[in-house]
Design a protein around this motif. Structure first.
Motif, PDB file in Angstrom:
ATOM      1  N   GLU A 173       2.539  11.179   1.472  1.00 19.86           N
ATOM      2  CA  GLU A 173       1.997  11.048   0.070  1.00 19.86           C
ATOM      3  C   GLU A 173       2.131  12.957  -0.592  1.00 19.86           C
ATOM      4  O   GLU A 173       2.647  13.634   0.373  1.00 19.86           O
ATOM      5  CB  GLU A 173       0.191  11.300  -0.039  1.00 19.86           C
ATOM      6  N   CYS A 174       2.610  12.706  -1.704  1.00 18.64           N
ATOM      7  CA  CYS A 174       3.363  14.367  -1.758  1.00 18.64           C
ATOM      8  C   CYS A 174       2.089  14.712  -2.395  1.00 18.64           C
ATOM      9  O   CYS A 174       1.151  14.484  -2.933  1.00 18.64           O
ATOM     10  CB  CYS A 174       4.859  14.194  -3.370  1.00 18.64           C
ATOM     11  N   THR A 175       2.392  15.920  -2.482  1.00 14.46           N
ATOM     12  CA  THR A 175       1.387  17.288  -2.747  1.00 14.46           C
ATOM     13  C   THR A 175       1.388  16.888  -4.579  1.00 14.46           C
ATOM     14  O   THR A 175       0.198  17.851  -5.150  1.00 14.46           O
ATOM     15  CB  THR A 175       1.016  18.201  -2.575  1.00 14.46           C
ATOM     16  N   ASN A 176       2.106  16.468  -4.460  1.00 17.83           N
ATOM     17  CA  ASN A 176       2.368  16.009  -6.344  1.00 17.83           C
ATOM     18  C   ASN A 176       1.848  15.009  -7.118  1.00 17.83           C
ATOM     19  O   ASN A 176       2.818  13.656  -6.102  1.00 17.83           O
ATOM     20  CB  ASN A 176       3.401  16.473  -7.010  1.00 17.83           C
ATOM     21  N   ALA A 177       0.835  14.565  -6.848  1.00 16.81           N
ATOM     22  CA  ALA A 177      -0.194  13.196  -7.273  1.00 16.81           C
ATOM     23  C   ALA A 177       0.857  12.426  -8.032  1.00 16.81           C
ATOM     24  O   ALA A 177       0.712  10.736  -7.958  1.00 16.81           O
ATOM     25  CB  ALA A 177      -0.930  12.838  -8.066  1.00 16.81           C
ATOM     26  N   GLN A 178       1.761  12.690  -9.194  1.00 13.40           N
ATOM     27  CA  GLN A 178       2.747  11.926  -9.644  1.00 13.40           C
ATOM     28  C   GLN A 178       3.454  11.346  -8.659  1.00 13.40           C
ATOM     29  O   GLN A 178       4.703  10.474  -9.548  1.00 13.40           O
ATOM     30  CB  GLN A 178       2.986  12.383 -10.888  1.00 13.40           C
ATOM     31  N   CYS A 179       3.825  12.517  -7.698  1.00 16.24           N
ATOM     32  CA  CYS A 179       5.318  11.072  -6.859  1.00 16.24           C
ATOM     33  C   CYS A 179       4.618  10.259  -5.678  1.00 16.24           C
ATOM     34  O   CYS A 179       3.784  10.469  -5.568  1.00 16.24           O
ATOM     35  CB  CYS A 179       5.948  12.159  -6.211  1.00 16.24           C
ATOM     36  N   LYS A 180       5.401   9.372  -5.137  1.00 16.91           N
ATOM     37  CA  LYS A 180       5.304   9.027  -4.171  1.00 16.91           C
ATOM     38  C   LYS A 180       7.114   8.665  -3.305  1.00 16.91           C
ATOM     39  O   LYS A 180       5.609   9.162  -2.231  1.00 16.91           O
ATOM     40  CB  LYS A 180       5.157   7.393  -4.444  1.00 16.91           C
ATOM     41  N   LYS A 181       7.763   8.291  -3.672  1.00 15.13           N
ATOM     42  CA  LYS A 181       8.539   8.929  -2.504  1.00 15.13           C
ATOM     43  C   LYS A 181       8.799  10.074  -1.487  1.00 15.13           C
ATOM     44  O   LYS A 181       8.978  10.731  -2.260  1.00 15.13           O
ATOM     45  CB  LYS A 181      10.209   7.855  -2.901  1.00 15.13           C
ATOM     46  N   SER A 182       9.681   9.713  -0.373  1.00 11.90           N
ATOM     47  CA  SER A 182      10.328  11.319   0.463  1.00 11.90           C
ATOM     48  C   SER A 182      11.376  10.224   1.156  1.00 11.90           C
ATOM     49  O   SER A 182      11.955   9.643   0.544  1.00 11.90           O
ATOM     50  CB  SER A 182       9.307  11.191   1.220  1.00 11.90           C
ATOM     51  N   GLU A 183      11.974  11.555   1.343  1.00  7.36           N
ATOM     52  CA  GLU A 183      13.595  12.236   1.874  1.00  7.36           C
ATOM     53  C   GLU A 183      13.847  12.744   2.694  1.00  7.36           C
ATOM     54  O   GLU A 183      12.142  13.808   2.684  1.00  7.36           O
ATOM     55  CB  GLU A 183      14.653  12.093   1.071  1.00  7.36           C
ATOM     56  N   PHE A 184      14.658  13.123   3.505  1.00  3.73           N
ATOM     57  CA  PHE A 184      14.898  14.489   4.912  1.00  3.73           C
ATOM     58  C   PHE A 184      15.947  15.410   3.944  1.00  3.73           C
ATOM     59  O   PHE A 184      16.400  14.756   3.116  1.00  3.73           O
ATOM     60  CB  PHE A 184      15.281  13.575   5.846  1.00  3.73           C
ATOM     61  N   GLN A 185      15.592  17.165   3.735  1.00  2.00           N
ATOM     62  CA  GLN A 185      16.116  17.538   3.771  1.00  2.00           C
ATOM     63  C   GLN A 185      16.390  18.425   4.833  1.00  2.00           C
ATOM     64  O   GLN A 185      15.449  18.576   5.298  1.00  2.00           O
ATOM     65  CB  GLN A 185      15.349  18.502   2.276  1.00  2.00           C
ATOM     66  N   PHE A 186      18.068  19.529   4.675  1.00  2.00           N
ATOM     67  CA  PHE A 186      18.169  19.698   5.603  1.00  2.00           C
ATOM     68  C   PHE A 186      16.953  21.355   5.789  1.00  2.00           C
ATOM     69  O   PHE A 186      17.044  21.691   4.762  1.00  2.00           O
ATOM     70  CB  PHE A 186      19.524  20.178   5.683  1.00  2.00           C
ATOM     71  N   ILE A 187      16.909  21.994   6.839  1.00  3.54           N
ATOM     72  CA  ILE A 187      16.068  23.285   6.916  1.00  3.54           C
ATOM     73  C   ILE A 187      17.671  23.764   7.840  1.00  3.54           C
ATOM     74  O   ILE A 187      16.335  24.054   9.555  1.00  3.54           O
ATOM     75  CB  ILE A 187      15.227  23.411   6.999  1.00  3.54           C
ATOM     76  N   ILE A 188      18.498  24.317   7.898  1.00  2.00           N
ATOM     77  CA  ILE A 188      18.826  24.423   9.429  1.00  2.00           C
ATOM     78  C   ILE A 188      19.102  26.325   9.626  1.00  2.00           C
ATOM     79  O   ILE A 188      19.225  26.646   9.376  1.00  2.00           O
ATOM     80  CB  ILE A 188      20.560  24.232   8.943  1.00  2.00           C
ATOM     81  N   PRO A 189      18.772  26.257  10.946  1.00  2.00           N
ATOM     82  CA  PRO A 189      18.718  28.140  11.623  1.00  2.00           C
ATOM     83  C   PRO A 189      19.889  27.906  12.239  1.00  2.00           C
ATOM     84  O   PRO A 189      19.512  27.822  13.225  1.00  2.00           O
ATOM     85  CB  PRO A 189      17.463  27.863  12.284  1.00  2.00           C
TER      86      PRO A 189
ATOM     87  N   GLY B 253      20.037  36.266  11.884  1.00  2.00           N
ATOM     88  CA  GLY B 253      18.919  35.110  11.651  1.00  2.00           C
ATOM     89  C   GLY B 253      19.313  34.650  10.060  1.00  2.00           C
ATOM     90  O   GLY B 253      18.790  35.358   9.392  1.00  2.00           O
ATOM     91  N   LEU B 254      19.193  33.201   9.580  1.00  2.00           N
ATOM     92  CA  LEU B 254      19.303  33.136   8.201  1.00  2.00           C
ATOM     93  C   LEU B 254      18.590  31.172   8.638  1.00  2.00           C
ATOM     94  O   LEU B 254      19.060  30.868   9.407  1.00  2.00           O
ATOM     95  CB  LEU B 254      20.548  32.641   7.859  1.00  2.00           C
ATOM     96  N   THR B 255      18.535  31.050   6.909  1.00  2.00           N
ATOM     97  CA  THR B 255      18.226  29.834   6.533  1.00  2.00           C
ATOM     98  C   THR B 255      18.916  28.874   5.771  1.00  2.00           C
ATOM     99  O   THR B 255      18.805  29.169   4.734  1.00  2.00           O
ATOM    100  CB  THR B 255      16.834  29.810   6.537  1.00  2.00           C
ATOM    101  N   LEU B 256      19.577  27.870   6.307  1.00  2.00           N
ATOM    102  CA  LEU B 256      20.744  27.088   5.907  1.00  2.00           C
ATOM    103  C   LEU B 256      19.483  25.609   4.666  1.00  2.00           C
ATOM    104  O   LEU B 256      19.196  24.890   5.355  1.00  2.00           O
ATOM    105  CB  LEU B 256      22.115  27.437   5.776  1.00  2.00           C
ATOM    106  N   PHE B 257      19.311  25.936   3.618  1.00  2.00           N
ATOM    107  CA  PHE B 257      18.479  24.769   2.924  1.00  2.00           C
ATOM    108  C   PHE B 257      19.041  23.807   2.298  1.00  2.00           C
ATOM    109  O   PHE B 257      20.785  24.314   2.670  1.00  2.00           O
ATOM    110  CB  PHE B 257      17.467  25.397   1.814  1.00  2.00           C
ATOM    111  N   ASP B 258      18.759  22.583   1.636  1.00  2.00           N
ATOM    112  CA  ASP B 258      19.927  21.413   1.198  1.00  2.00           C
ATOM    113  C   ASP B 258      20.353  21.366   0.806  1.00  2.00           C
ATOM    114  O   ASP B 258      21.635  21.183   1.011  1.00  2.00           O
ATOM    115  CB  ASP B 258      18.255  20.399   1.416  1.00  2.00           C
ATOM    116  N   ARG B 259      20.690  22.466  -0.371  1.00  2.00           N
ATOM    117  CA  ARG B 259      21.343  21.542  -1.472  1.00  2.00           C
ATOM    118  C   ARG B 259      23.443  22.596  -0.604  1.00  2.00           C
ATOM    119  O   ARG B 259      23.430  21.966  -1.280  1.00  2.00           O
ATOM    120  CB  ARG B 259      20.717  23.133  -2.805  1.00  2.00           C
ATOM    121  N   GLU B 260      22.619  23.218  -0.181  1.00  2.00           N
ATOM    122  CA  GLU B 260      23.876  24.375   0.548  1.00  2.00           C
ATOM    123  C   GLU B 260      24.568  23.530   2.132  1.00  2.00           C
ATOM    124  O   GLU B 260      25.498  23.715   1.418  1.00  2.00           O
ATOM    125  CB  GLU B 260      23.890  25.991   1.043  1.00  2.00           C
TER     126      GLU B 260
END
Length: 539
Positions: free
Chosen positions: A335-351, A362-369
């Protein structure tokens, strides 16, 4: 002249002055160094479909240049052999066939081998990195989408176009084509806007990070050509086309290059690692660094809402039985914290740990990049990771392709970093464009020269020499790397917490802004109780 016995390329060591080889030239190009043509390079094929590298050195140009043509067949008598010393063999062989002063070349009118010698590989073998890295390969597919030709680099050979191809099994493969071949594809798509089905054969590609790429002038393209392989592909596609694929138009994706280039053209100050090890104030800055390792035993992905990007949670759900009204079971559902949303997916959070000549941080590389660099989604990578039976506590070995590569980064120091003295910063933008990276490096070098000239002051006393703090040593997946993690607390190891020091501003909804970065959030320091945080989507 009498021609002796025929020898095939697989038995090239058995050739003598009385024997001959029948070959077809699949590709021919000039090898240029310092604006001088040093050799004529070729990829040849015999009647058994064996491919071999061949060349003519410049001292023999006058004998063979006018004879050699692409897609022509020849009889070769008395060839010589030379070792390949540049570390890469176009065809996987350790030798190259050479035509020297005693070699004889004749036109061949009865070549009985294949015409094009395609060696197609499966898309999945490229995506999963099981395709040979040290040889060329070929692919065939129809174009699903493309980004416009990118020409920001002043060197024309670095201009490129990105395509997404689909095979008969609807597996998508991302391909990057450079130089003249990129212009060839771009011109075809521009001149044929109403053609919905474009089947393309790309011959002599190399394996790249999660995709395939062209190789200088070697790659050869067949775009909707009237050849057997393309016609057969089209017929099979029409037979399997239950969803109207052949009726759909090709998607033109928006070019992101201009905005990315602007971000590295003076909007933010240029820093070195030693200048930003202490998060003194909120700011965005540029770094030119190499990725030296991915930090082990830290999450490299997180589960997020597919619709809004916020982090999802698991909640219990009561299941009522229709046959037994008294019986109620309970399961955990996403369940999403936003009640209007239902589906989920995996996203990158590369340390990642990055390094320049002044230090490591150290840097954190997130999903978009991360998705843009890897050309694969976190979901697809996790599926490969799970299939291999690897632990989630370890990052996928495939991420190692990022290591030892130099990038330009736009990095964000947030209020959270300053308040908690946390120097694990968030990456907002990444560029692998070497023209931009080189320009930034030149600026750093100039800044260094100016700094030295302004500070050439003789020391009056040893008292003015400040004590140098020792870097904390952070353990990586392969070795111990000096790290500047929390220099101010280098003597207090209790303040260092690997799993809490990551910067998760782009996930947690505590503080927001409308600037270049995604919305940011603060986290409590490791010594305090961490409150429940509301995940936030990445823009």
């Amino acid at each position: 002249m009498e021609i002796g016995n025929k020898v095939y390329l697989n038995n090239i060591d058995q050739i003598d002055e009385k024997s001959h080889i029948k070959v077809r030239v699949l590709k021919i190009w000039n090898f240029v160094r310092n604006n001088k043509v040093c050799s004529i390079e070729m990829i040849i094929m015999d009647e058994e479909d064996t491919q071999y590298q061949a060349r003519v050195f410049n001292q023999n140009f006058s004998r063979f240049r006018h004879l050699l043509k692409e897609d022509e067949s020849y009889i070769v008598i008395k060839p010589n052999m030379a070792a390949i010393t540049n570390g890469f063999s176009y065809t996987g062989h350790k030798q190259t066939l050479t035509l020297d002063w005693k070699s004889i070349l004749k036109k061949c009118d009865d070549f009985s081998g294949p015409v094009n010698g395609f060696m197609f590989v499966d898309f999945n073998s490229i995506i999963e990195q099981t395709c040979p890295r040290d040889t060329f390969f070929d692919v065939i597919g129809h174009i699903v989408s493309f980004r416009p030709l990118e020409t920001s680099n002043p060197v024309p050979s670095k201009h490129y176009i990105k395509l997404t191809l689909s095979n008969l099994d609807s597996v998508h493969l991302k391909v990057t084509i450079f130089g003249s071949q990129a212009y060839q594809i771009s011109e075809y798509l521009k001149n044929n806007p109403t053609v919905n089905l474009v089947v393309i054969v790309m011959q002599f590609l190399k394996l790249n990070i999660w995709n395939a790429k062209s190789h200088f002038e070697v790659t050869k393209l067949f775009i909707n050509s009237d050849i057997y392989e393309i016609n057969e592909f089209k017929n099979k596609l029409k037979c399997h086309d239950n969803f109207g694929i052949t009726e759909k138009s090709i998607t033109t994706l928006q070019s992101y290059s201009s905005s990315y280039v602007d971000d590295f053209k003076g909007n933010f100050p240029l820093k070195t690692v030693c200048e930003i090890t202490e998060p003194i104030k909120e700011m965005k800055f540029l770094l030119v660094v190499s990725i030296v390792n991915i930090r082990q035993n830290l999450p490299w992905y997180y589960e997020a809402c597919k619709k809004c990007g916020k982090k999802i949670i698991l909640v219990p759900k009561a299941n009522h039985s229709y046959t037994n009204p008294e019986g109620i079971s309970e399961t955990m559902v996403v369940e999403c914290t936003n009640a209007q949303c239902k589906k989920s997916e995996f996203q990158f959070i590369i340390p990642i740990n990055v390094q320049d000549c002044t230090g490591t941080i150290g840097l954190t590389l997130f999903d978009r990049e991360a998705r843009r660099l890897l050309n694969i989604s976190a979901y697809e990578l996790k599926k490969i990771h799970d299939a291999a039976g690897d632990s989630d506590a370890l990052f996928p070995m495939q991420l190692n392709v990022l290591k030892n590569l130099k990038f330009g980064f736009v990095v964000d120091t947030t209020e959270y970093n300053v308040n908690n003295y946390n120097n694990i910063y968030t990456v907002l933008r990444v560029t692998e464009d070497m023209s931009i990276v080189s320009e930034l490096e030149s600026k750093i070098e100039l800044m260094s020269i100016q700094s030295v000239s302004l500070n050439q002051v003789a020391l009056e006393s040893d008292d003015v020499v400040q004590p140098v703090q020792k870097d904390v040593i952070s353990q990586t997946d392969e070795s111990f790397t000096p790290s500047t993690v929390d220099k101010s607390t280098a003597t207090s190891l209790s303040k260092i917490s690997g799993h809490l020091k990551r910067n998760l501003q782009e996930i947690y909804d505590v503080d927001s802004g409308d600037d270049l970065s995604s919305t940011k959030a603060k986290r409590k320091s490791t010594a305090e109780e961490t409150p429940l945080l509301i995940p936030k989507m990445e823009k």
